[in-house]
Enzyme design. Structure first.
Site, PDB file in Angstrom:
ATOM      1  N   HIS A  93     -29.758   4.265  76.981  1.00  0.00           N
ATOM      2  CA  HIS A  93     -30.953   3.841  76.256  1.00  0.00           C
ATOM      3  C   HIS A  93     -30.515   3.079  75.013  1.00  0.00           C
ATOM      4  CE1 HIS A  93     -29.727   7.661  74.503  1.00  0.00           C
ATOM      5  NE2 HIS A  93     -30.334   7.296  73.380  1.00  0.00           N
ATOM      6  N   ALA A  94     -31.457   2.397  74.404  1.00  0.00           N
ATOM      7  CA  ALA A  94     -31.217   1.669  73.163  1.00  0.00           C
ATOM      8  C   ALA A  94     -32.491   1.793  72.319  1.00  0.00           C
ATOM      9  CB  ALA A  94     -30.865   0.217  73.453  1.00  0.00           C
TER      10      ALA A  94
END
Length: 150
Positions: free
Chosen positions: A66-67
């Site tokens: 994820h970011a």
């Protein structure tokens, strides 16, 4: 919540050998297809691992790339990729992964709600084992649905 996010079209099973970067890209493909994320989000997820290490390795054989929401998230989404051939995060044998779950959240509230539901499911070892043994997206979707109902 998970059954709403991890629908059969957001789940993939791969028999191909690949490296960890390819696995993240493959896992993110359904999110790109449905517009939940932009291509720059995929790049950001890979860059985060390169910069901060294998922090996405959240349990035995499980990674959650994820970011940040501002790095290309358009709406809440989640996708899953189960690999028949495990990969090693950062090519490190201490971090083998067979299950990638990509999270795209628009804000912290959505992020935490999705993580909470996922954590409850992944805490059930029998569910994780069933997912790892599943051969099709339909089987995995059914396991998730049944696991969420328990």
């Amino acid at each position: 919540m998970l059954t709403d996010l991890l629908t059969q079209d957001m789940i993939q099973v791969s028999t191909q050998e690949m490296d960890w970067q390819e696995a993240i890209k493959q896992c993110a493909t359904p999110l790109l297809t449905n517009g939940a994320i932009e291509a720059r989000y995929v790049t950001a997820m890979i860059t985060k691992v390169e910069e901060f290490g294998p922090f996405i390795n959240i349990g035995p054989q499980i990674a959650m790339p994820h970011a940040r929401p501002d790095e290309g998230v358009n709406h809440l989404g989640m996708s899953l990729l189960k690999l028949d051939h495990q990969v090693e995060l950062l090519d490190d044998p201490k971090h083998p992964v067979s299950l990638f779950i990509c999270l795209a959240a628009v804000d912290n509230k959505a992020h935490l709600a999705a993580l909470s539901c996922l954590a409850k499911l992944l805490a059930k070892k029998e569910i994780v084992t069933q997912i790892m043994q599943a051969k099709t997206p339909a089987q995995i979707a059914k396991i998730i649905q049944e696991g969420e109902e328990k």
